[in-house]
Design an enzyme around this catalytic site. Structure first.
Site, mmCIF file in Angstrom:
data_model
loop_
_atom_site.group_PDB
_atom_site.id
_atom_site.type_symbol
_atom_site.label_atom_id
_atom_site.label_comp_id
_atom_site.label_asym_id
_atom_site.label_seq_id
_atom_site.Cartn_x
_atom_site.Cartn_y
_atom_site.Cartn_z
ATOM 1 C CG ASN A 107 -9.958 35.590 -28.384
ATOM 2 O OD1 ASN A 107 -10.590 35.810 -27.337
ATOM 3 N ND2 ASN A 107 -10.535 35.652 -29.583
ATOM 4 C CG PHE A 111 -17.077 39.440 -22.860
ATOM 5 C CD1 PHE A 111 -16.665 39.386 -24.184
ATOM 6 C CD2 PHE A 111 -18.406 39.140 -22.576
ATOM 7 C CE1 PHE A 111 -17.541 39.025 -25.195
ATOM 8 C CE2 PHE A 111 -19.298 38.780 -23.582
ATOM 9 C CZ PHE A 111 -18.861 38.721 -24.882
ATOM 10 C CB SER A 169 -17.987 35.957 -27.064
ATOM 11 O OG SER A 169 -16.838 35.456 -26.421
ATOM 12 C CG ASN A 171 -13.430 32.853 -25.649
ATOM 13 O OD1 ASN A 171 -13.169 31.661 -25.784
ATOM 14 N ND2 ASN A 171 -13.102 33.766 -26.550
ATOM 15 C CB THR A 172 -18.962 34.743 -21.873
ATOM 16 O OG1 THR A 172 -17.990 35.779 -21.899
ATOM 17 C CG2 THR A 172 -19.891 34.959 -20.679
ATOM 18 C CE LYS A 207 -18.304 39.572 -34.009
ATOM 19 N NZ LYS A 207 -17.117 40.361 -33.674
ATOM 20 C CG ASN A 236 -17.579 36.380 -32.077
ATOM 21 O OD1 ASN A 236 -16.353 36.324 -31.953
ATOM 22 N ND2 ASN A 236 -18.347 37.079 -31.262
#
Ligand SMILES: Cc1cc2nc3c(=O)[nH]c(=O)nc-3n(C[C@H](O)[C@H](O)[C@H](O)COP(=O)(O)O)c2cc1C
Length: 347
Positions: A107, A111, A169, A171-172, A207, A236
């Site tokens: 993915n 967010f 994460s 993805n940011t 995390k 993660n």
């Protein structure tokens, strides 16, 4: 009926299937399970009572819309979010890929969520039938990452049992850089100061990602201990691409979760447990699909676990199956309580 619904979901685009699932879970009492809990699985950790150690991982209930349904499905705890201060669309679609032959998901959602105000309204509707976590992160166009975490912590603290600070994460853009020493030092110092000023004992959990070095994890542990952070979630999703991936989507950009993440996240968990002599709360997540996987993480040092990807392949009945089988595994090894098995591999 449930099986038919679940088989249809697997034929749909993963994000469409997810949204449909959330909508079904919003219905009154959808798919109620015979939700048995087993005394051997219950545990009191840092003042919170867990009926069982199985948690819904962050990213499934991003807007805190289906908390009570997740408790009904048998989870001992659920972690809503990641929520950002302002609503955010996330990256362009398609941004979720099901790697069926690898039992994995990639993915790069970024967010996507409805923002903190709606999140709080939803959180206030929890029936408190389990432990509730809130996972927080910054808006991608924020001027100051640290300020976003501070604002969010201030707001969610009254609604959740613990707050997860998501710095991992993939993805940011630049988010994982918060895990570098100076930025993490600033963030954790400000958060712990804030908690002291607010005179709250509310738990702060960090995390982390599975893609760093041992030196890096040691540095993180030093800061976690320095600022009395209550625990770590390991881990993660990974930006690495294990060699043996087979699926046509394997080269999509984003983080991989599920089966291919399992060994990697277990290694991080084991390292953290050894380094802290089992004294820090660790939550193991990554690649859990059955009771044996949970038991492995418990023995490596996790007091609690979370899962997400396997649920999309196996359906919600897996939760009660895991609980039943885990309690049998513990009994057959002679344990009276799950807490006695935590980190046993290292003793
Ligand atoms: C579609 C999807 C969205 C996710 N979104 C988030 C998120 O918003 N925040 C977060 O901390 N983790 C997020 N995760 C990571 C999970 O919480 C978990 O750490 C990871 O998937 C490993 O567990 P699993 O192998 O059981 O899926 C997401 C995972 C998936 C598959």
């Amino acid at each position: 009926m449930r099986r038919i619904f679940f088989n249809i979901l697997k034929t749909l685009d993963p994000e469409v299937a997810h949204n449909l699932t959330i909508n079904v879970l919003k219905l009154p009492n959808p798919f109620i399970e015979s939700n048995n809990d087993f005394p051997i699985l219950s545990n009191d950790i840092n003042g919170l009572s867990f009926k069982n150690p199985i948690g819904m991982a962050a990213g499934f209930d991003k807007n805190a819309e289906v908390i009570n349904s997740l408790f009904n499905l048998g989870f001992g705890f659920t972690e809503c979010g990641t929520v950002t201060p302002r609503p955010q669309f996330g990256n362009v679609k398609p941004r979720v890929f099901r790697l069926a032959s690898d039992k994995a998901i990639i993915n790069r959602l970024g967010f996507n969520n409805n923002g903190i105000e709606k999140f709080l309204t939803n959180m206030s509707k929890s029936n408190k039938n389990g432990v509730l976590g809130a996972n927080i992160g910054p808006n991608k166009d924020t001027e100051n990452f640290v300020d976003d975490y501070i604002n969010l912590y201030t707001k969610v603290v009254d609604y959740s049992d613990y707050v997860t600070v998501n710095v991992s994460s993939p993805n940011t853009k630049n988010l994982r850089e918060i895990q570098e020493h100076d930025t993490l030092n600033t963030l954790l110092s400000e958060l712990s100061q804030l908690r002291e000023n607010m005179k709250t004992q509310k738990k702060i959990i960090l995390k982390i990602d599975p893609d760093s070095t041992k030196q890096h994890y040691s540095m993180i542990l030093n800061l976690v201990q320095k600022y009395k952070i209550d625990g770590i979630i390991a881990t993660n999703t990974t930006i690495s691409r294990p060699q043996d991936l087979m699926d046509e989507y394997k080269d999509e950009e984003g983080g991989i979760s599920g089966q291919p993440l399992k060994e990697l996240s277990n290694k991080v968990l084991s390292f953290l447990s050894k380094e802290t002599n089992g004294e820090l709360l660790l939550i193991g997540v990554g690649g859990i699909s059955n009771a044996k996987d949970v038991y492995t993480k418990i023995k490596l040092g996790a007091s609690l676990v979370q899962l997400y990807t396997a649920l999309t392949f196996n359906g919600p009945q897996m939760i009660n199956k895991i609980k039943k089988e885990l309690s049998l595994l513990l009994q057959s090894d002679g344990y009276k309580s799950i807490s006695d098995a935590v980190g046993i591999i290292h003793s």
